[in-house]
Motif scaffolding. Structure first.
Motif, short mmCIF file in Angstrom:
data_model
loop_
_atom_site.label_atom_id
_atom_site.label_comp_id
_atom_site.label_asym_id
_atom_site.label_seq_id
_atom_site.Cartn_x
_atom_site.Cartn_y
_atom_site.Cartn_z
N SER A 3 2.58 13.80 7.33
CA SER A 3 3.91 14.16 6.67
C SER A 3 4.07 13.07 5.49
O SER A 3 3.51 11.72 5.52
CB SER A 3 4.92 13.85 7.65
N GLY A 4 4.61 13.23 4.60
CA GLY A 4 4.78 12.43 3.36
C GLY A 4 3.65 12.16 2.46
O GLY A 4 3.43 11.30 1.70
N VAL A 5 2.73 13.05 2.68
CA VAL A 5 1.60 13.09 1.80
C VAL A 5 1.50 14.65 0.94
O VAL A 5 2.01 15.55 1.61
CB VAL A 5 0.11 13.12 2.68
N SER A 6 1.15 14.34 -0.13
CA SER A 6 1.11 15.60 -1.00
C SER A 6 0.41 16.76 -0.50
O SER A 6 -0.76 16.35 0.55
CB SER A 6 0.56 15.20 -2.50
N VAL A 7 0.59 17.94 -0.80
CA VAL A 7 -0.04 18.94 -0.18
C VAL A 7 -1.76 18.96 -0.41
O VAL A 7 -2.35 19.38 0.48
CB VAL A 7 0.50 20.32 -0.93
N GLU A 8 -2.08 18.58 -1.73
CA GLU A 8 -3.50 18.51 -1.81
C GLU A 8 -4.09 17.73 -0.85
O GLU A 8 -5.39 17.54 -0.66
CB GLU A 8 -3.85 18.00 -3.43
N GLU A 9 -3.42 16.59 -0.65
CA GLU A 9 -4.01 15.45 0.01
C GLU A 9 -4.01 15.64 1.69
O GLU A 9 -4.72 15.02 2.35
CB GLU A 9 -3.41 14.22 -0.16
N LYS A 10 -3.25 16.72 1.89
CA LYS A 10 -3.27 16.92 3.69
C LYS A 10 -4.23 17.31 4.25
O LYS A 10 -4.91 16.77 5.22
CB LYS A 10 -2.16 18.13 3.69
N PHE A 11 -5.11 18.28 3.46
CA PHE A 11 -6.32 18.54 4.18
C PHE A 11 -7.51 17.57 4.23
O PHE A 11 -8.27 17.30 5.36
CB PHE A 11 -6.80 20.03 3.76
N PRO A 12 -7.82 16.84 3.01
CA PRO A 12 -8.75 15.63 3.11
C PRO A 12 -8.27 14.58 4.25
O PRO A 12 -9.09 14.21 4.92
CB PRO A 12 -8.58 15.08 1.84
N MET A 13 -6.92 14.66 4.22
CA MET A 13 -6.47 13.51 5.29
C MET A 13 -6.66 13.80 6.69
O MET A 13 -7.32 12.94 7.57
CB MET A 13 -4.90 13.29 4.91
N MET A 14 -6.51 15.17 7.10
CA MET A 14 -6.70 15.61 8.25
C MET A 14 -8.20 15.56 8.60
O MET A 14 -8.61 15.18 9.66
CB MET A 14 -6.04 16.95 8.49
N GLU A 15 -9.09 15.80 7.45
CA GLU A 15 -10.47 15.92 7.83
C GLU A 15 -11.16 14.61 8.18
O GLU A 15 -11.77 14.31 8.96
CB GLU A 15 -11.13 16.34 6.21
N THR A 16 -10.56 13.57 7.37
CA THR A 16 -10.83 12.02 7.63
C THR A 16 -10.38 11.73 9.06
O THR A 16 -11.14 11.03 9.88
CB THR A 16 -9.99 11.10 6.73
N VAL A 17 -9.25 11.96 9.47
CA VAL A 17 -8.74 11.82 10.97
C VAL A 17 -9.42 12.29 11.81
O VAL A 17 -9.89 11.47 12.69
CB VAL A 17 -7.07 12.04 11.01
N LEU A 28 0.82 -1.17 -0.02
CA LEU A 28 0.02 0.13 -0.05
C LEU A 28 0.82 1.19 -0.16
O LEU A 28 2.00 1.11 0.46
CB LEU A 28 -1.12 -0.07 1.35
N PRO A 29 0.16 2.41 -0.70
CA PRO A 29 0.82 3.54 -0.57
C PRO A 29 1.19 4.32 0.69
O PRO A 29 0.22 3.88 1.69
CB PRO A 29 0.30 4.62 -1.48
N GLY A 30 2.03 5.09 1.08
CA GLY A 30 2.27 5.60 2.37
C GLY A 30 1.20 6.40 2.98
O GLY A 30 1.12 6.14 4.08
N GLY A 31 0.31 6.97 1.94
CA GLY A 31 -0.82 7.70 2.93
C GLY A 31 -1.53 6.69 3.47
O GLY A 31 -2.11 7.14 4.72
N ILE A 32 -2.00 5.86 2.82
CA ILE A 32 -2.85 4.70 3.35
C ILE A 32 -2.17 3.96 4.57
O ILE A 32 -2.97 3.85 5.66
CB ILE A 32 -3.12 3.65 2.28
N ARG A 33 -0.94 3.94 4.59
CA ARG A 33 -0.35 3.26 5.62
C ARG A 33 -0.44 4.31 6.87
O ARG A 33 -0.67 3.91 7.85
CB ARG A 33 1.28 3.07 5.34
N LYS A 34 -0.06 5.73 6.57
CA LYS A 34 -0.34 6.46 7.51
C LYS A 34 -1.61 6.55 8.44
O LYS A 34 -1.92 6.78 9.62
CB LYS A 34 0.01 7.78 7.12
N LEU A 35 -2.80 6.37 7.55
CA LEU A 35 -4.00 6.43 7.96
C LEU A 35 -4.29 5.11 8.90
O LEU A 35 -5.00 5.08 9.78
CB LEU A 35 -4.98 6.31 6.77
#
Ligand code: ADP
Ligand code: MG
Lengths: 305, 252
Positions: free
Chosen positions: B174-188, B146-153
């Motif tokens: 960290s290690g996630v592209s700028v566009e992905e940071k907000f959606p990721m934080m939103e999910t978390v 799996l890609p890094g972002g998924i592992r992070k989640l």
């Protein structure tokens, strides 16, 4: 869990019936494969937590000597009772070291277990009361209060081995599938995370060590009942090495692999030792290299559940 | 009401390197604290100290008023503190679902020798948690693929299986592209809210992106060479002259 039990019981029944058709030499070979296989199953159990013991001869001998002594000195002769007693004796003997050993990994764990087994070997060789390096013989066990007739001894000893290893294998499979079994696999990969998630790695590893000891001791008892003779070689490093050989051949994915691999070893042993007595270990070595090259997760990975 | 976490003048030095010096921070239930600071400022060290992985040279740590300075990661986890890792700490050979099951089993009362790890109930609960992190589709995938972002989640999801009272996230984006940071934080953050305690899980997260910090933190603590440079409302801290000089470098 229900499926595991049914599957295990069916296999036991199949083997009991098949045994009626097997020639005597093959019955004995299968009996030894089952007895030794259950010791290697203990190593498989340890491997799932990420460690390999190079000293399972220790528990194999502990179980064997305990069963033989119980039979000779105390008159306990029931085969199933002796198997359980062999396992229990091995657990008692290794319990003082369990927590210490649970802190070691890799080559350190392997060498410490090897050292312990060689200490026992040294002691056994020196103990005249236990027959020194010659060992001693044990009379044939009984089954559920009945004497075992000469004509049937091969089959009955085989059946005892099949039933005992069947029960232990069902237990092992249930354990592998349990939450503790899953956490063992996690420890193999990431101990730090497991501790951070709130489980004690040391406790899991110590328990695994004792479970493996029980399997080894039970295997030792089954082996001595089939052989009728025990000697310090049970605890010698080459014996331990064969158990490791079988476990690596089997891989850590399942239970049946240990018995399949053990059977292969007994087969190779019995044929090669008559045809090329001095080089058969080399044949084993080459075979192991081939397995490691082509089936890095062991022959067991070929058996899909 | 005593704070969930109270760190009292924690110090930690590594061969002359000051990783923590008189760090005093109290966190109340439900707070969202952003930890900022340049690389090497001591943010991870702080997380390691709180979770018992590192022992402070001096100072004390209290959880709900109880001194836990001497306890290890396992005991601290048992008191309701969970963390995620800057570099995800997973079982790479297992699939995603099994990683969650491991987390759930480790946090349980006692590890059973016979109760199956996979039951309808444990799977259902694990899948529900994965859904919150939008990881349901990956449940059967091997982590190593799996890609890094998924592992992070997944790493964060594992830390939530026990509904902690205090959650420490070390650089969740960290290690996630700028566009992905907000959606990721939103999910978390949504997932945390979904798994939360009645009085509210306190969350400390280490973050370099100041936009994310202002959006998700109710309070910001700035670190600089092991010391707390500023501690307060995001706007105040980010406007602080020292913080601008040593941490944000004029960002914002
Ligand atoms: N285990 C360790 N051994 C030696 N030095 C360490 C260790 N952990 C952290 N440090 C040092 O402590 C300082 C703070 O590190 P860290 O807490 O990881 O910073 P941050 O997470 O803020 O980037 C750094 O200078 C780092 O090199
Ligand atoms: Mg860091």
């Amino acid at each position: 869990m229900k499926r595991t039990v049914w599957f295990g019981v069916s296999l036991v029944v199949i083997f009991l019936i098949a045994g009626l058709l097997l020639p005597k030499w093959l019955l004995f070979l299968c009996t030894m494969a089952a007895a030794n296989g259950v010791v290697s199953l203990g190593i498989v159990l340890l491997m799932r937590g990420g460690v390999v013991s190079f000293g399972q001869g220790l528990v194999f001998a502990a179980g064997g000597y305990a069963a033989a002594l119980l039979s000779n000195k105390l008159g306990v002769t029931d085969a199933l009772l002796l198997t359980a007693a062999g396992g229990a004796a091995a657990v008692l003997m290794t319990a003082p070291f369990a927590v210490l050993l649970a802190r070691y990994r890799g080559i350190f764990f392997a060498m410490l277990t090897l050292a312990l087994s060689m200490v026992l070997y040294g002691v056994l060789v020196k103990m005249d009361a236990l027959g020194g390096s010659d060992g001693f013989t044990m009379s044939r066990p009984t089954l559920l209060g009945m004497k075992i007739a000469d004509a049937w001894s091969g089959y009955v000893l085989y059946s005892i081995a099949v039933v005992a290893t069947g029960l232990l294998s069902i237990g092992a499979r249930i354990y592998f599938d349990s939450s503790r079994g899953l956490v063992s696999l996690a420890i193999r990969e990431n101990e730090l995370r497991v501790e951070y998630l709130g489980a004690s790695v040391t406790r899991v590893m110590a328990a695994n060590f004792l479970l493996a000891a029980f399997l080894g001791g039970a295997g030792g008892a089954l082996a001595i009942m089939a052989l009728g003779h025990i000697e310090p070689n049970f605890s010698y490093w080459t014996t331990s090495g064969e158990f490791v050989f079988v476990a690596i051949l089997a891989g850590h994915t399942g239970v049946l692999g240990a018995f399949a691999a053990s059977f292969v070893l007994e087969l190779v042993r019995s044929f090669s030792s008559s045809y090329f007595p001095n080089t058969w270990q080399m044949a084993l070595g080459i075979f192991l290299l081939i397995v490691i090259r082509f089936f890095p997760r062991g022959l067991g990975s070929l058996i899909k559940k | 009401m005593s704070p969930v976490l109270s760190a009292k003048s924690l110090s930690k030095h590594f061969d002359g390197v000051v990783a923590a010096e008189a760090v005093t921070i109290a966190v109340a239930a439900g707070e969202r604290v952003g930890l900022i600071g340049s690389n090497g400022a001591g943010k991870t060290t702080f997380v390691n100290l709180i979770t018992g992985y590192l022992k402070p040279d001096a100072g004390a740590i209290e959880l709900d008023g109880r001194d836990v300075t001497a306890l290890g990661p396992r005991e601290i986890e048992r008191l309701g503190v969970a963390r995620s890792f800057q570099i995800p700490q997973l079982c790479a050979e297992m699939n995603v679902l099994d990683n969650i099951l491991v987390a759930a089993a480790c946090g349980g009362e006692a590890l059973s020798f016979w109760q199956p790890a996979h039951t309808a109930q444990t799977r259902e609960r694990a899948l529900a948690l994965l859904e919150r992190f939008a990881l349901g589709a990956h449940a059967e995938r091997r982590v190593a693929e799996l890609p890094g972002g998924i592992r992070k989640l997944l790493d964060i999801a594992m830390s939530l299986t026990r509904r902690p009272r205090l959650l420490l996230l070390d650089e969740p984006t960290s290690g996630v592209s700028v566009e992905e940071k907000f959606p990721m934080m939103e999910t978390v953050m949504a997932a945390i809210a979904g798994e939360t305690h009645s009085e509210g899980t306190a969350v400390l997260f280490v973050e370099h992106d100041m936009e994310i910090v202002t959006r998700y933190a109710s309070r910001v603590v700035a670190f600089y060479s092991g010391r707390v440079l500023a501690d307060g409302a995001p706007a105040t801290v980010l406007a602080d002259a020292d913080v601008r000089r040593h941490v944000t470098g004029g960002q914002i």
